[in-house]
Design a protein around this motif. Structure first.
Motif, PDB file in Angstrom:
ATOM      1  N   LYS A  19      -5.404  -5.541   0.689  1.00  0.00           N
ATOM      2  CA  LYS A  19      -4.209  -4.830   0.256  1.00  0.00           C
ATOM      3  C   LYS A  19      -3.304  -4.624   1.457  1.00  0.00           C
ATOM      4  N   GLN A  21       1.267  -4.313   2.753  1.00  0.00           N
ATOM      5  CA  GLN A  21       2.689  -4.175   2.449  1.00  0.00           C
ATOM      6  C   GLN A  21       3.469  -5.282   3.138  1.00  0.00           C
ATOM      7  N   SER A  23       7.460  -5.822   4.199  1.00  0.00           N
ATOM      8  CA  SER A  23       8.731  -5.102   4.251  1.00  0.00           C
ATOM      9  C   SER A  23       9.948  -6.022   4.229  1.00  0.00           C
ATOM     10  N   GLU A  52       4.122  -4.052  -2.110  1.00  0.00           N
ATOM     11  CA  GLU A  52       2.684  -3.961  -1.883  1.00  0.00           C
ATOM     12  C   GLU A  52       2.003  -5.123  -2.590  1.00  0.00           C
ATOM     13  N   HIS A  53       1.043  -5.712  -1.909  1.00  0.00           N
ATOM     14  CA  HIS A  53       0.322  -6.862  -2.457  1.00  0.00           C
ATOM     15  C   HIS A  53      -1.180  -6.606  -2.370  1.00  0.00           C
ATOM     16  N   THR A  54      -1.892  -7.043  -3.398  1.00  0.00           N
ATOM     17  CA  THR A  54      -3.352  -7.012  -3.405  1.00  0.00           C
ATOM     18  C   THR A  54      -3.822  -8.399  -3.822  1.00  0.00           C
TER      19      THR A  54
END
Length: 87
Positions: A19, A21, A23, A52-54
């Protein structure tokens, strides 16, 4: 710049999640290496939008041991590095 890269669960026996971020829109790579420095998996290798990435990683095919993950952005600027433990 992406925020802190979080890996969970770690140690893992199967599926783990990264997980982080982003920007600014940029190309991100996230790769897994064995302790000899050989690449064993590519988790991410694409341009990502802001936010945000997972992403998931299936470690079930790797032998038990310690691995290094490394996240890079455009221009090979290192963003994060850490240990993945597979049991």
């Amino acid at each position: 710049d992406p925020g802190q890269l979080v890996l969970y669960p770690n140690p893992t026996s199967r599926i783990s999640y990264f997980k982080f971020q982003v920007s600014a829109v940029q190309h991100i790579t996230l790769k897994i290496y064995d302790l000899q420095g050989r690449e064993v998996a590519t988790v991410v290798d694409r341009q990502l939008p802001v936010g945000e990435h997972t992403v998931s990683f299936d470690a079930s095919l790797l032998p038990s041991g310690v691995y290094i993950y490394r996240q890079l952005a455009v221009g090979n600027r290192q963003l994060a590095v850490g240990k993945l433990i597979k049991f």
